[in-house]
Design a protein around this motif. Structure first.
Motif, PDB file in Angstrom:
ATOM      1  N   UNK A 298      21.997  76.367  71.673  1.00 43.47           N
ATOM      2  CA  UNK A 298      22.751  78.259  72.719  1.00 43.47           C
ATOM      3  C   UNK A 298      23.801  78.117  71.186  1.00 43.47           C
ATOM      4  N   UNK A 299      23.658  79.692  70.431  1.00 41.05           N
ATOM      5  CA  UNK A 299      24.665  80.038  69.868  1.00 41.05           C
ATOM      6  C   UNK A 299      26.143  80.121  69.586  1.00 41.05           C
ATOM      7  N   UNK A 300      26.875  79.493  71.032  1.00 40.79           N
ATOM      8  CA  UNK A 300      28.245  79.602  71.365  1.00 40.79           C
ATOM      9  C   UNK A 300      28.606  77.864  70.450  1.00 40.79           C
ATOM     10  N   UNK A 301      27.140  77.067  71.074  1.00 40.53           N
ATOM     11  CA  UNK A 301      27.421  75.957  70.841  1.00 40.53           C
ATOM     12  C   UNK A 301      27.101  75.480  69.562  1.00 40.53           C
ATOM     13  N   UNK A 302      26.415  76.106  68.673  1.00 39.15           N
ATOM     14  CA  UNK A 302      26.120  76.114  67.240  1.00 39.15           C
ATOM     15  C   UNK A 302      27.082  76.658  66.270  1.00 39.15           C
ATOM     16  N   UNK A 303      27.798  77.684  66.845  1.00 39.28           N
ATOM     17  CA  UNK A 303      28.855  78.166  65.998  1.00 39.28           C
ATOM     18  C   UNK A 303      30.116  77.136  65.647  1.00 39.28           C
ATOM     19  N   UNK A 304      29.952  76.403  67.861  1.00 39.63           N
ATOM     20  CA  UNK A 304      31.763  75.400  67.840  1.00 39.63           C
ATOM     21  C   UNK A 304      31.674  74.671  66.917  1.00 39.63           C
ATOM     22  N   UNK A 305      29.940  73.735  66.975  1.00 38.72           N
ATOM     23  CA  UNK A 305      29.803  72.664  65.966  1.00 38.72           C
ATOM     24  C   UNK A 305      30.569  73.185  64.706  1.00 38.72           C
ATOM     25  N   UNK A 306      29.710  74.330  64.657  1.00 40.84           N
ATOM     26  CA  UNK A 306      29.798  74.057  62.664  1.00 40.84           C
ATOM     27  C   UNK A 306      31.128  74.512  62.284  1.00 40.84           C
ATOM     28  N   UNK A 307      32.123  75.381  63.481  1.00 42.68           N
ATOM     29  CA  UNK A 307      33.727  75.305  62.998  1.00 42.68           C
ATOM     30  C   UNK A 307      34.149  73.891  62.974  1.00 42.68           C
ATOM     31  N   UNK A 308      33.691  73.131  63.721  1.00 37.70           N
ATOM     32  CA  UNK A 308      34.484  71.746  64.029  1.00 37.70           C
ATOM     33  C   UNK A 308      34.535  71.308  63.051  1.00 37.70           C
ATOM     34  N   UNK A 309      32.835  70.755  62.844  1.00 35.68           N
ATOM     35  CA  UNK A 309      32.285  70.220  61.364  1.00 35.68           C
ATOM     36  C   UNK A 309      32.955  70.028  59.906  1.00 35.68           C
ATOM     37  N   UNK A 310      33.087  72.225  59.937  1.00 40.29           N
ATOM     38  CA  UNK A 310      33.646  72.387  58.391  1.00 40.29           C
ATOM     39  C   UNK A 310      34.696  71.656  58.789  1.00 40.29           C
ATOM     40  N   UNK A 311      35.904  72.117  59.283  1.00 41.43           N
ATOM     41  CA  UNK A 311      37.424  71.300  59.576  1.00 41.43           C
ATOM     42  C   UNK A 311      37.810  69.957  59.399  1.00 41.43           C
ATOM     43  N   UNK A 312      36.923  69.538  60.047  1.00 37.19           N
ATOM     44  CA  UNK A 312      36.050  67.631  59.926  1.00 37.19           C
ATOM     45  C   UNK A 312      35.851  67.569  58.140  1.00 37.19           C
ATOM     46  N   UNK A 313      35.070  68.166  57.415  1.00 39.67           N
ATOM     47  CA  UNK A 313      34.821  67.841  55.939  1.00 39.67           C
ATOM     48  C   UNK A 313      36.036  68.838  55.648  1.00 39.67           C
ATOM     49  N   UNK A 314      36.523  69.626  55.635  1.00 41.57           N
ATOM     50  CA  UNK A 314      37.645  70.033  54.938  1.00 41.57           C
ATOM     51  C   UNK A 314      38.321  68.776  54.910  1.00 41.57           C
ATOM     52  N   UNK A 315      39.269  68.460  56.058  1.00 44.34           N
ATOM     53  CA  UNK A 315      40.119  67.826  56.285  1.00 44.34           C
ATOM     54  C   UNK A 315      39.341  66.193  55.530  1.00 44.34           C
ATOM     55  N   UNK A 316      38.503  66.428  55.490  1.00 43.95           N
ATOM     56  CA  UNK A 316      37.722  64.221  54.558  1.00 43.95           C
ATOM     57  C   UNK A 316      37.508  64.518  53.229  1.00 43.95           C
ATOM     58  N   UNK A 317      37.575  66.113  52.487  1.00 46.58           N
ATOM     59  CA  UNK A 317      36.941  66.029  51.114  1.00 46.58           C
ATOM     60  C   UNK A 317      38.290  66.973  50.602  1.00 46.58           C
ATOM     61  N   UNK A 318      39.502  66.797  50.944  1.00 41.10           N
ATOM     62  CA  UNK A 318      40.794  67.614  50.643  1.00 41.10           C
ATOM     63  C   UNK A 318      41.242  67.185  49.849  1.00 41.10           C
ATOM     64  N   UNK A 319      41.741  66.325  49.009  1.00 43.02           N
ATOM     65  CA  UNK A 319      41.252  65.443  47.949  1.00 43.02           C
ATOM     66  C   UNK A 319      40.546  66.091  46.473  1.00 43.02           C
ATOM     67  N   UNK A 320      39.657  66.903  46.585  1.00 43.90           N
ATOM     68  CA  UNK A 320      38.999  67.054  46.209  1.00 43.90           C
ATOM     69  C   UNK A 320      39.173  68.350  45.782  1.00 43.90           C
ATOM     70  N   UNK A 321      38.880  69.414  46.934  1.00 39.68           N
ATOM     71  CA  UNK A 321      38.615  70.411  47.072  1.00 39.68           C
ATOM     72  C   UNK A 321      40.866  71.005  47.083  1.00 39.68           C
ATOM     73  N   UNK A 322      41.392  70.499  46.939  1.00 46.42           N
ATOM     74  CA  UNK A 322      42.116  71.291  47.053  1.00 46.42           C
ATOM     75  C   UNK A 322      42.773  70.688  45.502  1.00 46.42           C
ATOM     76  N   UNK A 323      43.464  72.370  44.619  1.00 46.33           N
ATOM     77  CA  UNK A 323      43.549  72.485  43.120  1.00 46.33           C
ATOM     78  C   UNK A 323      45.368  71.577  42.939  1.00 46.33           C
TER      79      UNK A 323
END
Lengths: 319, 292, 682
Positions: B23-48
């Protein structure tokens, strides 16, 4: 049958509130940590701590203190504030009135608005009005109250300057003084509360519209208006009642955050102060008050559904 | 014959892995959650910049090429703080949501299966816990026990367990009465085999949806606590706390307040979309299932 | 208005070339294919077929209400000359108000729960006949009386949930009649009702037709129900009409193999022995070319599977009928010339059955929480014996306590008093087991020996486990593991006619008949001596019903099983059972060997059941006169439970004293105060 149902629910409500007072009491007073020591700080002498213990009645066993508190509470005496020394009830009085004003506006405007929006969304399922309303509801339930409040402040207080960003009036201000300041807090709470009621009403309308009895009413050649207002909506409203009740009770929690954003002199602001001051009797009163509000709202919703739902109101098939 | 058995067992694993409808809403939701999780985990690499490093010279700046989202009043880089800002609340919410779901599921199934006085007593206790609004309950606990992360996790679990128990109980009750559970009881199976084989697989969908929903509510609650000053402690980068810190500068550097709000909203919208999409795909009535 | 054309031809409803498709998973699935039917004013037409043949879609199309996702792909439905599917909202509403009444299958769901019965009838009267509030109420009372509801002046103020299923169905009929329609469309109007209630509602349709002169279209899977009401029939298969014409002629000499198959699948109350049935199920319907029924057809030739579907052609059977008959079969003459279809397979053989297996004495089950002087226990003083290899049928309407007794034997309910003993086999010198204990407290061997098979195969299997797993579990409790268990599973599967390959499927991937076979396999896997079969065939289509009945009969011989066969369907009971126990409100009122009970003398209640069932047999010739009685819901504290519905009850005796057993020989006995001579049937 009807009286028995009502009596039973009343008894459950009293039981629930009583259990809630017990829970709050246990959480606040029977947990480890010496209150007098905390109030006086680490450098207090043991003698001073003991004196304060005695004056607060903390030297007696917890169950005695609970019974004393309960005995007083039944008569409207919730103890005295540790900070001001005033009786808790008179201390909280003005704040309660202000919160009631805020909550009253939210309840009246919010529920009407969300029921209408919910019905419109349900009727226009998957078309643009529904998509817009559902999108709004999804967003409303996805952002905490303080962010809604902050965005509203940015828009209406700072950019447009229609409303004040913070309330300067105190707890004893007149309603006239409060009125200009109540709209932004009310709007913030409405947005969050409406989200759930809209979603519930929408689902409920969709369910009922696909019910066999609605199809049958159409097949009998009744007008669309009659099918909607006599056959569909009364039955769609029933499951929504409880969600409304839960959300009214939720307001009690929501106001804590929103009032604190706007510095609105209500029960929420008072609670934050009480937490900062470790004013236990006041805190205990507010928590129990919140629980009682929740229970009363649920009771009212139950009674309303008993009134609206013939299945609960009238006996079933003889048996 | 041996070959045939191998084939059969392969077929079974394939059949058990029930495909998730896209379902598009399921995929969009999983994408947003996944994005947030990845960003939180990779914050030391991403943060300037380091998120807690103050720099008085750069304080209160708007968007620039050095600081894309500007700086706050202590001169800390807002972008770096936003990237780090989900970690505290997400960790607490995830822990509390997992605890809530574990306790809620076990107790909900147990009470649905046992019924009788056990069910009555438990329901009354749950009603009273439910009756204290979540944020009030948390404030009470924080006053009594302080605002350490374990305290908040525990308190959030206690506050949200009752509603979950009720939802799981309702779901389990609709399964307990079915003939295949009756058949299992008639052949003398005990509580745990019935629970594990007959009930659990059939309420898994409901539990998954509830998990996403509880996680989002706890996230909102923890952020509100931080906003009120009872959650994350300065200088921890946390979205709720950032809004509270930068709110007084709303007129000067609005980005410092808006950025954490947007970040928080994407995560919760994602969780809600995922829960909605999954619930719709599996025909679960999500709204009636939830009690705040 | 094209009333002119209608008056010229006398046609009230005309379906011509109607095709409807349903969209599912991005594919359009045809539900109706080129259906043409016409109905003259005053006629009654039955539409029959098994589930999935499109008959309910046809009923919805007749009232202009297609289910969501369906689309008309061709043809039209004209009511009184106007197209109801293509018409605008106004036309459709006018047609519905003036011409059509609709009675749905489940009246319980079709009445608005928040409105009183009178208000629902009243609003239709005001909308269709412009009545005022007071007039509408008086007319509503009259309509409720017309559908023979008791105390109509009180009933108008009731809510739907306060009525019994039969009463709700009558209210639905009153609602359909309120607009004085000329056409009544009935969609499975008696499915789910008890046999006596069913006969009553069917009789009502007959009398309404006679009184009001309206036309009927009755959709049903029940050949008996339609033959009691409709003189014309249309048999549908895979979305097409395969045979149409005079109902009695079609039942006497079917001209299409599917009609023939249906008739030979129905168990008959008047004919002993198992129905022959027909192979396959509707799921086997052929999609591509030729006749959809060909894969199941004993008459099929190569020509049947190629080219276009056969068209309806006049039937040449030499009989003169008012209504010409048509059949869509290339081999019509062979079908007509084939030997009579009534043949039963394996008429019951008398068996030598001595060794008792299950003995119940004085079983009482009381659900009441506190004593109530007005009512008695749910099940009271039941004696029952099942011998090895014997099928004992437990018969009664809903609420008769049949399932309660089965659940008590299975250890899922605690009896209040009485003995339930399962005898061990004498050759193996096994000790008897006490079955009054709950399942959890029984000896594992005793638990295994009693197995349940459920009514609804769909809910009796865990949807998240493979069906092989469902069978492996009881095998594991018997101590079989690994390869040994899998071999045993395949053996049990073969016993019930399933392939080993089915083991890896989930229940949803099997047909209803296959699911029920898995349910039986699960029971067999436990290694039972006694099988409790609770309405196991009542949810199945007739062709599956016949095959499951034969399977149960085979297994009984093969494994020497004793069955407690619970059913409300006397015809099915007659096909399979050796002995019958008739239950009313938890009290046994008659028991005896099958041919004695279906013989001359009966308890008044058994007679009521039999008369109701006989009157709704396919091709029954008697005029249907139903009783308007309803099953009661609570047994009385004393006296005969049936007295309130009994025409012969003796005041001052039947309501005070428990009736005595009257022995009629060969184990046939009746519990009644009225001496048997009076109760004997003519």
């Amino acid at each position: 049958m009807l009286l028995k149902t009502i009596g039973r629910r009343l008894a459950y409500s009293v039981l629930t509130v009583w259990l809630a007072t017990l829970l709050v009491f246990v959480a606040l007073q029977a947990l480890p940590g010496n209150l007098a020591q905390q109030l006086l700080g680490q450098n207090a002498t043991p003698a001073a701590v003991a004196r304060l213990d005695a004056s607060l009645g903390l030297d007696r066993p917890a169950w005695r203190r609970y019974l004393d508190w309960l005995g007083g509470a039944v008569h409207g005496d919730f103890g005295r504030s540790l900070v001001s020394g005033q009786p808790v009830l008179s201390e909280a009085g003005g704040y309660l009135r202000n919160t009631a004003l805020l909550a009253g506006i939210v309840i009246l405007a919010g529920i009407t608005l969300s029921l209408v929006l919910g019905v419109v969304a349900g009727l226009t399922r998957d078309r643009w009005p529904d998509l817009a309303i559902s999108g709004f509801a999804l967003l409303g339930m996805s952002v905490p109250e303080f962010t809604v409040a902050t965005v509203l402040v940015l828009g209406f207080a700072i950019d447009l300057q229609w409303f004040p960003a913070v309330v300067t009036a105190g707890p004893t201000a007149s309603i006239g003084q409060l009125l200009p300041a109540v709209w932004l807090p009310a709007a913030s709470l409405t947005v969050v509360m409406a989200a759930y009621i809209i979603r519930m009403m929408r689902t409920s309308v969709i369910d009922v519209l696909s019910a066999e009895y609605v199809t049958l009413a159409r097949i009998r050649g009744l007008s669309s208006r009659r099918v909607l207002f006599r056959h569909a909506l009364p039955n769609a409203l029933l499951p929504t009642l409880n969600v409304i009740a839960v959300n009214i009770a939720w307001l009690v929690g929501g106001v804590v955050v929103v009032e604190s954003v706007f510095n609105y002199p209500g029960i929420g602001t008072l609670m934050i102060q009480a937490v900062h001051n470790r004013d236990l009797p006041l805190l205990q009163f507010i928590a129990v008050f919140g629980a009682a509000t929740f229970v009363v709202c649920n009771l009212l919703a139950d009674l309303a559904s008993v009134y609206l739902n013939p299945r609960l109101r009238t006996p079933g098939r003889a048996g | 014959m041996t070959n045939l058995t191998v084939h059969a067992s392969n077929a079974r694993t394939r059949a058990r892995r029930i495909a998730l409808p896209t379902r598009p809403s399921l995929l969009a939701g999983l994408f947003l959650v996944g994005l947030n999780v990845v960003v939180a985990l990779a914050a030391p690499l991403l943060a300037p910049y380091p998120p807690t490093q103050p720099s008085a010279l750069d304080a209160i700046e708007g968007s620039s090429s050095a600081h894309w989202l500007g700086t706050d009043q202590l001169g800390r880089d807002v972008l770096s703080r936003v990237l780090y800002g989900g970690r505290y609340a997400m960790l607490i919410s995830l822990s509390a949501a997992v605890l809530t779901v574990v306790f809620g599921t076990v107790l909900g199934c147990l009470t649905a299966y046992r019924r009788g006085w056990f069910d009555e007593v438990l329901m009354r206790i749950l009603d009273s816990v439910l009756s204290v609004p979540a944020i009030l309950a948390l404030l009470v606990v924080v006053t009594a026990l302080g605002s350490g992360a374990p305290v908040i996790i525990l308190a959030a679990t206690i506050v949200y367990c009752p509603a979950l128990i009720r939802v799981v109980r309702a779901a389990a009750l609709s399964v307990v009465g079915l003939d295949y559970v009756t058949a299992a009881r008639a052949r003398g199976e005990g509580f745990w085999p019935i629970m594990a084989r007959e009930i659990w697989p059939n309420i898994l969908d409901v539990v998954l949806v509830e998990f996403a929903m509880r996680a989002s509510w706890i996230m909102l609650l923890v952020s509100s606590l931080s906003f009120l000053g009872f959650g994350a402690n300065p200088p921890t980068p946390d979205w709720g706390l950032m809004v509270s810190e930068n709110r007084s500068l709303l007129t000067v550097v609005p980005l410092a307040t808006i950025a954490p709000i947007v970040a928080l909203a994407t995560l919760i919208v994602g969780l809600n979309l995922a829960a909605d999409g999954f619930a719709k795909a599996r025909g679960i009535d999500r709204i009636t299932g939830g009690l705040r | 208005m094209s009333v002119v054309t209608e008056e010229r031809t006398g046609v009230l409803a005309e379906v011509s070339g109607l095709s409807i498709a349903y969209r599912h998973g991005g594919r359009e699935i045809p539900v109706l294919r080129d259906v043409s039917l016409s109905l003259r004013a005053g006629e009654a037409l039955a539409v029959v077929g098994e589930s999935g043949c499109g008959k309910s879609t046809l009923a919805s199309a007749l009232v202009g209400q297609l289910r969501g996702g369906s689309r008309v792909t061709g043809g039209s439905v004209r009511i009184a000359g106007r197209d109801i599917l293509a018409g605008d909202a106004r036309t459709v509403r006018t047609l519905r108000r003036q011409q059509i009444g609709f009675v749905p299958q489940n009246a319980g769901h079709s009445l608005t729960p928040s409105m009183r019965v009178g208000a629902q009838v009243g609003e239709v009267l005001r909308a269709t006949r412009g009545m005022d509030k007071r007039g509408a109420r008086a007319e509503a009372v009259r309509l409720l009386a017309q559908v023979r509801l008791p105390e109509p002046d009180k009933l108008v103020d009731r809510y739907p949930h306060q009525l019994s299923g039969g009463q709700q169905q009558r209210v639905a009929v009153a609602l359909a009649l309120a607009g004085q329609p000329r056409l009544l469309v009935l969609d499975e109007p008696t499915t789910g009702l008890d046999v006596v209630t069913q006969a009553g509602v069917l009789a009502l349709f007959g009398s309404l037709r006679a009184a009001l002169g309206i036309s009927l279209v009755m959709v049903s899977h029940d050949l008996g129900a339609v033959s009691a009401v409709c003189e014309r029939i249309a048999v549908m298969y895979a979305g097409r009409v395969v045979e149409t014409g005079d109902t009695r002629a079609a039942f006497r000499l079917p001209a299409h193999p599917y009609t023939r198959g249906l008739l030979s699948s129905v168990a008959r109350i008047a004919v002993p022995g198992l129905p022959a049935g027909m192979p396959g199920s509707v799921a086997d319907a052929q999609e591509a070319s030729g006749c959809a029924f060909a894969p199941r057809c004993e008459f099929a030739q190569d020509a049947c599977t190629t080219g276009a579907a056969p068209r309806l052609a006049p039937v040449v059977d030499g009989a003169a009928a008012d209504t010409p008959r048509f059949s869509a079969c290339l081999r019509q003459s062979e079908v007509l010339a084939a030997p009579a279809w009534e043949a039963r397979v394996r008429p019951p053989q008398p068996r030598e059955l001595d060794e008792p297996l299950l003995q119940i004495k004085g079983l009482t089950v009381d659900y009441r929480r506190r004593p109530d002087p007005r009512t008695g226990p749910t099940v009271h003083d039941v004696d029952l014996t099942v011998r090895r290899g014997e099928v004992v049928a437990l018969v009664g309407e809903s609420g008769s306590g049949k399932s309660t007794i089965a659940w008590t034997i299975a250890g899922l309910r605690r009896p209040t008093s009485g003995e339930i003993v399962l005898r061990g086999s004498e050759e193996n010198a096994e000790a008897p087991a006490d079955l009054t204990r709950s399942a959890a407290r029984r000896d594992p061997a005793a638990r295994r020996k009693v197995q349940l098979v459920f009514q609804n195969a769909g809910t009796s299997l865990n949807p998240r486990r493979t069906v092989g797993d469902a069978v492996l579990r009881p095998l594991r409790l018997r101590g079989l593991r690994g390869e040994q268990a899998r071999e045993e599973r395949d053996r049990v599967f073969a016993d019930v006619g399933l392939e080993p390959g089915h083991a890896d499927r989930f229940p949803a991937q099997l047909s209803g008949g296959q699911q029920q076979r898995v349910g039986i396999a699960r029971a067999l896997a436990g290694g039972p001596a006694l099988v409790l079969a609770d309405e196991v065939v009542s949810a199945l289509d007739v062709s599956l019903q016949a095959s499951v009945l034969r399977l149960l009969d085979d297994l009984r011989d093969e494994h020497e099983l004793g069955y407690l066969f619970i059913s409300h369907d006397l015809a099915v009971v007659r096909a399979l059972a050796d002995r019958v126990v008739v239950l009313y409100l938890g009290r046994v009122c008659e028991e005896g060997p099958i041919e004695r009970v279906f013989g001359e003398t009966n308890h008044p209640y058994t007679r009521l059941l039999m008369d109701s069932a006989l009157a709704t047999e396919p091709g029954a010739h008697e005029q249907l006169t139903g009783s308007d009685g309803e099953p009661e819901s609570a047994p009385p504290a004393a006296g005969c439970a049936f007295r309130n519905r009994c025409a012969e009850h003796i005041d001052g005796l039947c309501d005070r004293e428990t009736p005595p057993w009257q022995e009629l020989g060969e184990g046939h006995r009746i519990r009644c105060h009225v001496p048997v001579e009076i109760g004997a049937r003519p």
